[in-house]
Motif scaffolding. Sequence first.
Motif, short mmCIF file in Angstrom:
data_model
loop_
_atom_site.label_atom_id
_atom_site.label_comp_id
_atom_site.label_asym_id
_atom_site.label_seq_id
_atom_site.Cartn_x
_atom_site.Cartn_y
_atom_site.Cartn_z
N HIS A 1 61.80 40.74 63.35
CA HIS A 1 61.58 39.44 63.97
C HIS A 1 62.24 39.41 65.35
N GLN A 2 63.45 39.92 65.43
CA GLN A 2 64.14 40.00 66.72
C GLN A 2 63.31 40.82 67.71
N THR A 3 62.86 41.99 67.28
CA THR A 3 62.09 42.87 68.16
C THR A 3 60.82 42.18 68.64
N HIS A 4 60.14 41.51 67.74
CA HIS A 4 58.90 40.80 68.08
C HIS A 4 59.14 39.80 69.21
N HIS A 5 60.13 38.94 69.04
CA HIS A 5 60.36 37.90 70.04
C HIS A 5 61.04 38.44 71.29
N ARG A 6 61.83 39.51 71.16
CA ARG A 6 62.38 40.12 72.38
C ARG A 6 61.26 40.72 73.22
N GLY A 7 60.21 41.22 72.57
CA GLY A 7 59.05 41.69 73.31
C GLY A 7 58.42 40.56 74.12
N GLN A 8 58.37 39.38 73.53
CA GLN A 8 57.85 38.22 74.25
C GLN A 8 58.76 37.89 75.43
N ALA B 1 58.34 36.63 85.45
CA ALA B 1 59.24 35.93 86.37
C ALA B 1 59.78 36.88 87.45
N GLY B 2 59.33 38.15 87.43
CA GLY B 2 59.72 39.10 88.45
C GLY B 2 60.97 39.91 88.13
N ALA B 3 61.45 39.86 86.89
CA ALA B 3 62.64 40.61 86.49
C ALA B 3 62.25 41.84 85.69
N ASP B 4 62.87 42.97 86.00
CA ASP B 4 62.59 44.23 85.32
C ASP B 4 63.66 44.49 84.27
N VAL B 5 63.26 44.63 83.02
CA VAL B 5 64.19 44.86 81.92
C VAL B 5 64.57 46.33 81.80
N GLY B 6 63.69 47.21 82.24
CA GLY B 6 63.97 48.64 82.12
C GLY B 6 63.58 49.16 80.74
N VAL B 7 64.20 50.27 80.35
CA VAL B 7 63.88 50.93 79.08
C VAL B 7 64.33 50.05 77.92
N THR B 8 63.43 49.91 76.93
CA THR B 8 63.73 49.08 75.76
C THR B 8 63.58 49.84 74.45
N ASP B 9 63.39 51.12 74.51
CA ASP B 9 63.07 51.91 73.32
C ASP B 9 64.27 52.15 72.41
N LEU B 10 64.05 51.98 71.13
CA LEU B 10 65.05 52.29 70.11
C LEU B 10 65.52 53.73 70.23
N ALA B 11 64.64 54.62 70.64
CA ALA B 11 64.98 56.05 70.77
C ALA B 11 66.18 56.27 71.68
N MET B 12 66.47 55.33 72.57
CA MET B 12 67.63 55.46 73.45
C MET B 12 68.94 55.48 72.65
N LEU B 13 68.93 54.89 71.45
CA LEU B 13 70.15 54.82 70.64
C LEU B 13 70.13 55.80 69.46
#
Length: 182
Positions: A147-154, A162-174
Amino acid sequence: MDFQQHFALLARYNQWMNQKLLEVSASLPAEALSAERGAFFGSILGTFNHLLVADTLWLKRLGASPDHATALQPLDAIPLPARLDQQLFADLAGLAERRQWLDAIIIAWVDGLRGHDLQDGWLVYHDTRGQPHRKSLAGVLAHLFNHQTHHRGQITTLLSQAGADVGVTDLAMLVPEQPLPV
């Protein structure tokens, strides 16, 4: 990787991504965070609030179980949200403080779980309509993180709009690196 390690990884990913999104959100003016963007919970701030509401509801249900009451006792100090779209915080600073506090509780609680808790554990609770349920602890925990992942994707999409770059969001990073076979 066993159940406990899997959920510990998800808890840390959850914290990492929440912190990352909060930091990016802090670069935007308050009006951009509360602007209606056509998302299910309206705005960036509205979606962040929904995640706090949902996590609080689930963690309070879990904390009502004698098996988890001690680890989740800090949640006794906050009221049960009334609605899934409830605005717990009108500003990012207060929301960020609660999110960080909640994520630390989630990590500590998950770290205290053992394989048998996850394989054989059950949660018996009543939903917001008063309907009784009995679900596997592992299934509820998987839902919490999904559920967290779903809404964080939103939120990521709304931040991008809004013009902001989040960068890498992949679980594989951890996911820890392992030595390659020789």
